[in-house]
Design an enzyme around this catalytic site. Structure first.
Site, PDB file in Angstrom:
ATOM      1  N   LEU A 186      -4.232   7.472  28.740  1.00 22.33           N
ATOM      2  CA  LEU A 186      -5.062   6.849  27.701  1.00 22.33           C
ATOM      3  C   LEU A 186      -6.012   5.840  28.334  1.00 22.33           C
ATOM      4  CD1 LEU A 186      -2.275   6.298  25.008  1.00 22.33           C
ATOM      5  CD2 LEU A 186      -3.765   8.283  25.347  1.00 22.33           C
ATOM      6  N   GLU A 187      -7.285   6.240  28.415  1.00 25.19           N
ATOM      7  CA  GLU A 187      -8.293   5.415  29.066  1.00 25.19           C
ATOM      8  C   GLU A 187      -9.604   5.459  28.286  1.00 25.19           C
ATOM      9  OE1 GLU A 187      -8.498   5.577  33.403  1.00 25.19           O
ATOM     10  OE2 GLU A 187      -7.128   7.270  33.293  1.00 25.19           O
TER      11      GLU A 187
END
Length: 443
Positions: A186-187
């Site tokens: 998750l970026e």
């Protein structure tokens, strides 16, 4: 953990959500270029059930059908591998030379319309490269995890609309490849979008419920100041609100002003405190849910992490019983041809090394000993010096008079670039963390 696709054009964070600068870390990991601790460190070695990719019917049946596996210690040590980009190495050669049994295949993104696809371009229903790689790994007694997300690109959580729809998209991936492990990376730009993170964490919770025994890791940005930044904390808060606990939360301590292993272990200590504060865990419990995802050699921000740094972080991980120790990427685990450091590359490390030096650290974290006399397989090497003529690239040559918006792709002096945001008359270069152009590697 080569990535550098642009932020999604719809991203409009509210002012309170503006990230700390160290959260914004373009890295060479674009999809088309870049449990408990006891289970992690145990020497579990079960017989792998079924070497093939047999379709299964119904939610959750893939994990049940593939029960047995290779042990969660191997999923916790699986390094990232891109079989479709960045001059992929022969996975059999890597396994024979290192003893590594598991790999984190990257990345699943949305092709459009909530369709899980490799790199956002190759739908899982028609892709032929990944099934062949998975069969090879499983035939040699190993297994794979699949990483969804990564830096840039459009994630299912941004487009599927609800946690349930997002989970249904990922369930197709689990079923297709009979997965026993999955990674939520998750970026940018997803983790700046509260609705998208709600969908992703909700999807992870649904997958965990519907696939008993599925190993789930959550990977996000690392920072020197607090272990992770504002958006990382937002993600932890969302997980707490939903009552979701993965096998581990891993940070990536690189591309944020890091300098050597001491800065990385300091970030892990700080992240441990965040986990304790957020979830009410003890120090030991927090470490048992904490992991680290490194980057070998030269990073996008021109930091350097060599074998000694990996060893120091491994020593810390074992001493504190961390739940995961991995790195980006196997494609880069070899010395560059010609100059040792030609600059950032998706297919070599830009530091002096033997082939697969860095993968051997993940093998040791899994509790195994890498071979001392690996088979005499010819060493794999990246391609020779890439062409320097822009005409050899498929993307349109860069034009100083053209306005480019976020996501635009061009070629320049034999390399592929993408624009991170609006730009005019800025020459594409490997400009690192703050530059407008992201270098997606040679054509």
């Amino acid at each position: 953990m080569e990535r550098a696709l642009p932020p999604h054009p719809d991203r409009k964070p509210n002012p309170p959500q503006l990230p700390h600068p160290s959260d914004r870390r373009p890295r060479l990991r674009s999809p088309r270029s870049l449990l408990a601790a006891a289970g992690v460190l145990g020497l579990v070695a079960g017989a792998l059930v079924g070497g093939g990719l047999v379709a299964t019917a119904g939610t959750g049946t893939a994990v049940a059908a593939a029960a047995g596996g290779i042990g969660s210690n191997w999923y916790a040590s699986a390094p990232y591998l891109m079989p479709e980009d960045n001059s992929p190495p022969d996975v059999s050669t890597v396994m024979d030379a290192t003893g590594q049994k598991a790999f984190q295949l990257a990345f699943i993104l949305d092709k459009g319309g909530c369709v899980p696809s490799w790199g956002g371009t190759s739908p899982i229903d028609t892709d032929t490269t990944m099934p062949a790689v998975i069969r090879t790994v499983r035939a040699k007694g190993g297994d794979v995890s699949v990483s969804i997300g990564g830096y840039g690109g459009t994630k299912l959580g941004q487009t599927c609309g609800t946690p349930e729809a997002t989970a249904a998209g990922y369930q197709k991936v689990v079923d297709k490849y009979q997965l026993k492990a999955i990674d939520f990376d998750l970026e940018e730009p997803e983790y700046e979008n509260t609705a998208a993170i709600h969908n992703e964490i909700g999807a992870a919770r649904i997958l965990q419920r519907n696939n008993p025994g599925l190993y789930i890791s959550i990977t996000t940005a690392g920072t020197t100041a607090a272990g992770t930044g504002w958006f990382g904390q937002q993600m932890l808060n969302e997980a707490k609100a939903q009552g979701f606990t993965p096998d581990n939360y891993s940070i990536m301590p690189f591309d944020g002003g890091f300098s050597g292993a001491a800065a990385q272990t300091d970030a892990l200590v700080k992240f441990n405190q965040l986990l304790r504060t957020t979830f009410g865990w003890s120090e030991a419990d927090a470490y048992a849910h904490e992991g680290v995802s490194l980057m070998n050699g030269r990073t996008d921000a021109a930091e350097y992490f060599r074998q000694a740094d990996f060893q120091a972080v491994l020593d810390f991980a074992l001493a504190h019983k961390l739940a995961r120790y991995t790195y980006w990427s196997v494609n880069r685990d070899r010395q560059c041809p010609g100059p040792v450091d030609p600059g950032l590359s998706g297919s070599c490390s830009s530091v002096a090394q033997n082939d697969w030096d860095f993968t051997k650290f993940t093998v040791r974290f899994a509790g195994a000993t890498p071979p001392t006399n690996p088979p005499t397989t010819p060493p794999t090497t990246p391609p020779t010096t890439p062409p320097t003529s822009p005409g050899s690239c498929l993307d349109q040559p860069w034009d100083s008079a053209t306005v480019y918006t976020g996501g635009a792709k061009v070629s320049y002096q034999g390399h592929k670039y993408h624009a991170k945001w609006w730009t005019l008359n800025e020459v594409p270069t490997a400009s690192g963390q703050w530059g407008v152009w992201g270098d997606d590697g040679p054509c």
